[in-house]
Design a protein around this motif. Structure first.
Motif, PDB file in Angstrom:
ATOM      1  N   VAL A  30       0.859  -1.184   0.000  1.00  0.00           N
ATOM      2  CA  VAL A  30       0.000   0.000   0.000  1.00  0.00           C
ATOM      3  C   VAL A  30       0.897   1.237   0.000  1.00  0.00           C
ATOM      4  O   VAL A  30       1.722   1.418   0.900  1.00  0.00           O
ATOM      5  CB  VAL A  30      -0.934   0.019   1.221  1.00  0.00           C
ATOM      6  CG1 VAL A  30      -1.852   1.245   1.168  1.00  0.00           C
ATOM      7  CG2 VAL A  30      -1.752  -1.269   1.284  1.00  0.00           C
ATOM      8  N   LEU A  31       0.740   2.048  -1.026  1.00  0.00           N
ATOM      9  CA  LEU A  31       1.554   3.256  -1.174  1.00  0.00           C
ATOM     10  C   LEU A  31       0.660   4.480  -1.020  1.00  0.00           C
ATOM     11  O   LEU A  31      -0.270   4.685  -1.797  1.00  0.00           O
ATOM     12  CB  LEU A  31       2.232   3.272  -2.551  1.00  0.00           C
ATOM     13  CG  LEU A  31       3.036   4.523  -2.914  1.00  0.00           C
ATOM     14  CD1 LEU A  31       4.161   4.756  -1.910  1.00  0.00           C
ATOM     15  CD2 LEU A  31       3.586   4.415  -4.330  1.00  0.00           C
ATOM     16  N   GLY A  39       5.573   6.432   3.154  1.00  0.00           N
ATOM     17  CA  GLY A  39       4.185   6.038   3.327  1.00  0.00           C
ATOM     18  C   GLY A  39       3.843   4.690   2.744  1.00  0.00           C
ATOM     19  O   GLY A  39       2.958   4.578   1.897  1.00  0.00           O
ATOM     20  N   ILE A  40       4.530   3.639   3.182  1.00  0.00           N
ATOM     21  CA  ILE A  40       4.324   2.292   2.651  1.00  0.00           C
ATOM     22  C   ILE A  40       3.867   1.350   3.760  1.00  0.00           C
ATOM     23  O   ILE A  40       4.365   1.409   4.884  1.00  0.00           O
ATOM     24  CB  ILE A  40       5.618   1.754   2.006  1.00  0.00           C
ATOM     25  CG1 ILE A  40       5.821   2.382   0.626  1.00  0.00           C
ATOM     26  CG2 ILE A  40       5.591   0.228   1.883  1.00  0.00           C
ATOM     27  CD1 ILE A  40       7.083   1.927  -0.067  1.00  0.00           C
ATOM     28  N   ASP A 321      11.051   4.509  -5.207  1.00  0.00           N
ATOM     29  CA  ASP A 321      11.384   4.100  -3.837  1.00  0.00           C
ATOM     30  C   ASP A 321      10.535   2.894  -3.423  1.00  0.00           C
ATOM     31  O   ASP A 321      11.027   1.954  -2.790  1.00  0.00           O
ATOM     32  CB  ASP A 321      11.149   5.259  -2.861  1.00  0.00           C
ATOM     33  CG  ASP A 321      12.220   6.333  -2.957  1.00  0.00           C
ATOM     34  OD1 ASP A 321      13.290   6.052  -3.546  1.00  0.00           O
ATOM     35  OD2 ASP A 321      11.986   7.451  -2.452  1.00  0.00           O
ATOM     36  N   ALA A 322       9.259   2.908  -3.800  1.00  0.00           N
ATOM     37  CA  ALA A 322       8.366   1.801  -3.467  1.00  0.00           C
ATOM     38  C   ALA A 322       8.790   0.524  -4.179  1.00  0.00           C
ATOM     39  O   ALA A 322       8.766  -0.577  -3.595  1.00  0.00           O
ATOM     40  CB  ALA A 322       6.929   2.158  -3.834  1.00  0.00           C
ATOM     41  N   TYR A 323       9.194   0.662  -5.429  1.00  0.00           N
ATOM     42  CA  TYR A 323       9.654  -0.508  -6.186  1.00  0.00           C
ATOM     43  C   TYR A 323      10.926  -1.087  -5.566  1.00  0.00           C
ATOM     44  O   TYR A 323      11.069  -2.308  -5.451  1.00  0.00           O
ATOM     45  CB  TYR A 323       9.903  -0.122  -7.647  1.00  0.00           C
ATOM     46  CG  TYR A 323       8.706  -0.346  -8.544  1.00  0.00           C
ATOM     47  CD1 TYR A 323       8.762  -1.242  -9.600  1.00  0.00           C
ATOM     48  CD2 TYR A 323       7.507   0.334  -8.341  1.00  0.00           C
ATOM     49  CE1 TYR A 323       7.677  -1.456 -10.422  1.00  0.00           C
ATOM     50  CE2 TYR A 323       6.416   0.138  -9.154  1.00  0.00           C
ATOM     51  CZ  TYR A 323       6.499  -0.765 -10.196  1.00  0.00           C
ATOM     52  OH  TYR A 323       5.409  -0.974 -10.995  1.00  0.00           O
ATOM     53  N   ARG A 324      11.836  -0.226  -5.149  1.00  0.00           N
ATOM     54  CA  ARG A 324      13.065  -0.725  -4.520  1.00  0.00           C
ATOM     55  C   ARG A 324      12.740  -1.448  -3.211  1.00  0.00           C
ATOM     56  O   ARG A 324      13.336  -2.475  -2.896  1.00  0.00           O
ATOM     57  CB  ARG A 324      14.024   0.444  -4.270  1.00  0.00           C
ATOM     58  CG  ARG A 324      14.573   1.070  -5.557  1.00  0.00           C
ATOM     59  CD  ARG A 324      15.614   2.130  -5.264  1.00  0.00           C
ATOM     60  NE  ARG A 324      15.941   2.888  -6.466  1.00  0.00           N
ATOM     61  CZ  ARG A 324      15.514   4.124  -6.716  1.00  0.00           C
ATOM     62  NH1 ARG A 324      14.767   4.757  -5.819  1.00  0.00           N
ATOM     63  NH2 ARG A 324      15.835   4.742  -7.839  1.00  0.00           N
ATOM     64  N   GLU A 325      11.777  -0.916  -2.468  1.00  0.00           N
ATOM     65  CA  GLU A 325      11.396  -1.578  -1.218  1.00  0.00           C
ATOM     66  C   GLU A 325      10.713  -2.922  -1.511  1.00  0.00           C
ATOM     67  O   GLU A 325      10.912  -3.897  -0.785  1.00  0.00           O
ATOM     68  CB  GLU A 325      10.466  -0.685  -0.398  1.00  0.00           C
ATOM     69  CG  GLU A 325      10.096  -1.311   0.938  1.00  0.00           C
ATOM     70  CD  GLU A 325       9.769  -0.298   2.019  1.00  0.00           C
ATOM     71  OE1 GLU A 325       9.083  -0.693   2.983  1.00  0.00           O
ATOM     72  OE2 GLU A 325      10.190   0.869   1.914  1.00  0.00           O
TER      73      GLU A 325
END
Length: 343
Positions: A30-31, A39-40, A321-325
């Motif tokens: 969830v982003l 905010g993940i 950043d979300a993809y890297r996480e």
């Protein structure tokens, strides 16, 4: 922006090769688009219910993937030919990708399934595609179900044992060469729970073409041209979407195809109109969304138009950043992979 701005490192082992046994047990990243930090949250897809609210409108693409990959023999030489149905032009006539194309000139006759289906090349289409007129007895769709194979993306190396696993549970209208994969996570039971909590379902259709997944070859993304795809929005769907917008509820699209459809069918005031048309809309950072307030999507290929669309909605840096996480947490990527909710 440059194509390289949308690159991220992805280990090959994170590319999902098979669907999960239970659709809704995929993971959900969830982003949140606003708020401090990245905010993940890391959840399971069934937790989607916690993020939906009564009055929200969930937009579903009802397109159905056809088993569009066929294998044939040339009538004269017996040479093996592979083709992919791209677009129905008229009754029995299709635009197709044919391999090897050099062996298939006009008037070439192709035999499928020991004669159950016969095709004649009647012309050359755009990009060297072939126009094929099919001859058969019975119903074409039934013959296709017998002879055809699902046109899985090239990064999926495993054979799909059950064709229905590359269909959403609400797939209805034949015509796609690829699945709207964000919808693969929903079960009928989960959708019933969504409806029971007061969320409205708007059902639209966009027939997904291979152009959606065509690589961006130009470094300057503005030079990339999207292929056109056919969509339909009826009065009921348009009214559901417009009611949500007018009354302060959210419109949440299940997949980039649903997003591209509602954005294509809306006017400058954000009102969606019932219509059927072709769209070649290309959404990348800087685009101002008129309709969509939330997006459920899968994890997309580096440097693809799909990750560009996600970046336009969630923000370029926040998306990467979300993809890297997701990589760090070993999420499963692409068509049979895990999901993202962006709100």
């Amino acid at each position: 922006m440059k194509k390289s701005d949308f690159y991220y490192e992805l280990p090959q082992e994170l590319i999902a090769q098979d669907p999960l046994e239970v659709r809704s047990l995929s993971r959900l990243l969830v982003l949140h688009r606003t708020g401090a930090g990245i905010g993940i949250e890391h959840r399971q897809f069934t937790d989607i219910l916690e993020y939906l609210k009564p009055g929200d409108c969930l937009v579903l693409n009802e397109t159905r993937v056809i088993p569009a990959r066929l294998f044939a023999l040339k009538e004269t030489t017996g040479a093996k030919i592979e083709l992919l149905l791209l677009r129905r032009l008229s009754e029995g006539s299709w635009e197709c990708i044919v391999k090897p194309g050099k062996r298939c000139r006009e008037n070439t006759v192709l035999i499928f399934g020991d004669g159950l289906l016969k095709g004649v090349i009647t012309g050359i289409g755009t990009g060297g595609n072939r126009i094929i007129k099919f001859e058969y007895n019975g119903i074409f769709e039934e013959i296709l179900d017998k002879l055809g194979h699902m046109p899985l993306p090239p990064y999926i190396k495993h054979e799909l044992k059950d064709k229905n696993r590359y269909q959403t549970v609400y797939a209805k209208n034949d015509g796609s060469a690829a699945a709207p994969t964000a919808g693969l996570h929903f079960t009928k039971e989960l959708l019933e729970k969504v409806k029971d909590m007061g969320v409205n379902l708007a059902k639209i259709t966009l027939h997904v073409g291979l152009g959606t997944f065509r690589p961006v070859k130009e470094d300057d993304i503005l030079k990339h041209h999207m292929h056109s795809e056919y969509y339909i929005i009826d009065e009921e769907a348009a009214n559901s979407i417009n009611f949500a917008k007018q009354n302060g509820y959210r419109v949440i699209c299940v997949g980039t195809t649903a997003c591209r459809t509602v954005e294509s069918a809306s006017d400058n005031n954000g009102a969606v109109h019932a219509k059927s048309d072709m769209t070649d809309i290309f959404i990348y950072p800087g685009y101002k969304f008129k309709v969509m307030d939330g997006l459920i999507t899968n994890f997309h290929l580096p440097e693809s138009t799909l990750i560009m669309l996600v970046s336009a909605f969630a923000g370029h840096g926040r998306t990467l950043d979300a993809y890297r996480e997701a990589v760090e947490h070993n999420y499963r990527f692409f068509s049979f992979g895990d999901a993202m909710l962006i709100i």
